[in-house]
Design an enzyme around this catalytic site. Structure first.
Site, mmCIF file in Angstrom:
data_model
loop_
_atom_site.group_PDB
_atom_site.id
_atom_site.type_symbol
_atom_site.label_atom_id
_atom_site.label_comp_id
_atom_site.label_asym_id
_atom_site.label_seq_id
_atom_site.Cartn_x
_atom_site.Cartn_y
_atom_site.Cartn_z
ATOM 1 C CD GLU A 189 -2.676 -7.287 6.075
ATOM 2 O OE1 GLU A 189 -1.681 -7.289 6.823
ATOM 3 O OE2 GLU A 189 -3.615 -6.473 6.197
ATOM 4 C CG ASN A 199 -2.279 -0.616 0.940
ATOM 5 O OD1 ASN A 199 -2.717 -0.690 -0.202
ATOM 6 N ND2 ASN A 199 -2.940 -1.084 1.978
#
Length: 305
Positions: free
Chosen positions: A216, A180
């Site tokens: 995640e 990210n």
């Protein structure tokens, strides 16, 4: 097209079952039972969408059956309509108090039965759709953590009847925070969606459920699945994510996005806590991460009561 909904008809008089079945069989899948004990077994095995339950039966009467079903986590939310020749207001109130949603008096009017069953099943379908939305992850289309808890609870109870195996897989995207940071959250969302698709393609059985466990992390519930079979599914997930070939320059595991996977399998037993599978799979995931990530680890364990 939607799968046909199902109705369980419970009555000790075969003639009443025939009348009700004739009124409903064109539109619904029909199950029937002629005793209270049989009704509970069939309900737990087939998970009907609605139950038409006679009040007066020899042995276990409809009130006891209703109480038993409503207390059962597997079928407690299945709507029950009482059928009876009593015509007694007190009996009706008692049935509704126990959790029934409606009351039909005999002799049966097929037209009225069809209308009432249709109305209640339409309402149940809408409730089910709303409930499904509440347990669905908006980004990936998989179930969410709440769905995982529900499926694990229901599977552990159902499979305990025969002490069948239940496997759980937990999947974690390696170094996803770094991903990210390096590529941005829009790319991160796209990565999550692609990994979710890889999970779904790796699971071939309709009974298997994939969820986004959180952030995640993903999880897969595999009822009646041996440890060897679960490990093969886990390896398929691991391989399919690699084949996505999503670049990840910030990963210490590889130049592309990878996953670490933990697998746990145990026989279900009455009274066993579903959280045991989560703990065991988490332990295996931790070992996979500690060993360098980008790998699959698993074990069989015994559920302690």
């Amino acid at each position: 097209m939607n799968e046909r909904q199902s109705v369980l008809i419970v009555d000790d008089e075969v003639s009443n079952i025939e009348i009700l079945s004739a009124a409903l069989e064109d539109d619904y899948e029909i199950y029937f039972a002629t005793s209270g004990e049989e009704a509970v077994d069939i309900a737990r095995t087939n998970m009907p969408d609605l139950i038409l339950l006679d009040v007066l039966m020899p042995g276990t009467d409809g009130y006891v059956v209703c109480s038993t079903l409503k207390a059962d986590p597997l079928v407690g939310d299945v709507p029950i309509i009482f059928t009876t020749a009593l015509g007694d207001r007190d009996a009706e109130v008692r049935g509704l108090t126990l959790g029934a949603i409606d009351y039909i008096t005999k002799p049966i009017s097929p037209v009225a039965v069809r209308a009432r069953v249709r109305n209640h099943l339409d309402m149940k379908r809408m409730r089910d759709q709303l409930a499904e939305m509440a347990v669905t992850d908006a980004l990936t289309g998989l179930g969410n953590r709440r769905r995982l808890e529900r499926v694990l609870d229901q599977s552990a109870v159902r499979l305990a009847m025969n002490e069948s195996l239940l496997s759980l897989i937990i999947v974690d995207i390696d170094f996803f925070k770094r991903y990210n940071d390096a590529y941005g959250h829009t790319a991160g969302d796209r990565c999550l969606s692609m990994v979710a698709s890889a999970l779904k393609r790796a699971m071939q059985r309709t009974a298997d459920v994939a969820v986004r466990y959180g952030g995640e992390e993903f999880a897969c519930v595999l009822p009646e699945c041996s440890h060897a079979e679960a490990m093969e599914v886990a390896r398929q997930i691991h391989q399919r994510v690699q084949l996505l070939d999503i670049p990840h320059r910030a990963s210490d595991a590889a130049a592309f996005v990878t996953v670490s996977v933990g697998v746990a399998t145990a026989a279900c037993v009455a009274g066993g806590a579903p959280e045991a599978w989560v703990r065991a799979a988490d332990e295996q995931l931790y070992l996979a991460k500690s060993a360098g990530r980008n790998q699959v680890m698993g074990r069989e364990f015994s559920v302690q009561v």
